[in-house]
Design a protein around this motif. Structure first.
Motif: not given
Length: 163
Positions: A43, A46-47, A50, A142, A145-146
């Motif tokens: 993840l 690929s993400q 932000s 998630e 992964c930020d």
């Protein structure tokens, strides 16, 4: 004449063998944490990053320390996050690299929450279940992964429970 008590050889008391789960608890915990790194890396690679992630990177890579300190006062993140992010950003600006702080903290947190749960629960299987639920929960993956300081703060909280 010797008595029966004097004739006996000293008996060595042996403890019953430890159950398999007790012997291999830490190995299973580390294996679970390593398995939990797989979805985090996939993840994280690929993400997209932000706006807040780029903002934290911008704050961490300021060329003047006074500007960094001025920006840091306005956020409620652990102070260790920005020097770590600055170091990681000096190595590379790839998505996976700037997310590596959260990903590593997520893996370490998986082990720490298993250790804390082993102290709380009666059975080690319950502690492994807690660690698995934490490790593979989508919202935790998630969050790890930020490009944010939350995984680092959560690791500090879990380490405080372990103390």
């Amino acid at each position: 004449m010797e008595t029966a008590a004097e004739n006996r050889s000293p008996r060595v008391e042996t403890l019953p063998p430890e159950p398999w789960l007790e012997r291999n608890f830490y190995r299973l915990l580390v294996a679970m944490a390593v398995a939990g790194l797989i979805p985090r890396v996939v993840l994280g690679n690929s993400q997209f990053v932000s706006f807040d992630g780029w903002w934290h990177l911008f704050i961490a890579t300021q060329d003047r320390w006074l500007i960094l300190l001025g920006e840091w006062k306005g956020v409620a993140h652990p102070p260790l996050f920005y020097p770590l992010l600055r170091f990681v950003a000096a190595l590379s600006h790839s998505h996976l690299m700037i997310r590596s702080i959260g990903i590593v903290c997520g893996g370490v947190s998986s082990v720490v929450i298993g250790i804390v749960a082993a102290k709380i629960y009666r059975y080690k299987a319950s502690a492994l279940l807690v660690a698995a639920a934490y490790t593979f929960a989508w919202n935790i993956i998630e969050m790890n992964c930020d490009v944010r300081a939350y995984p680092l703060a959560l690791l500090f909280v879990l380490l405080a429970f372990n103390a």
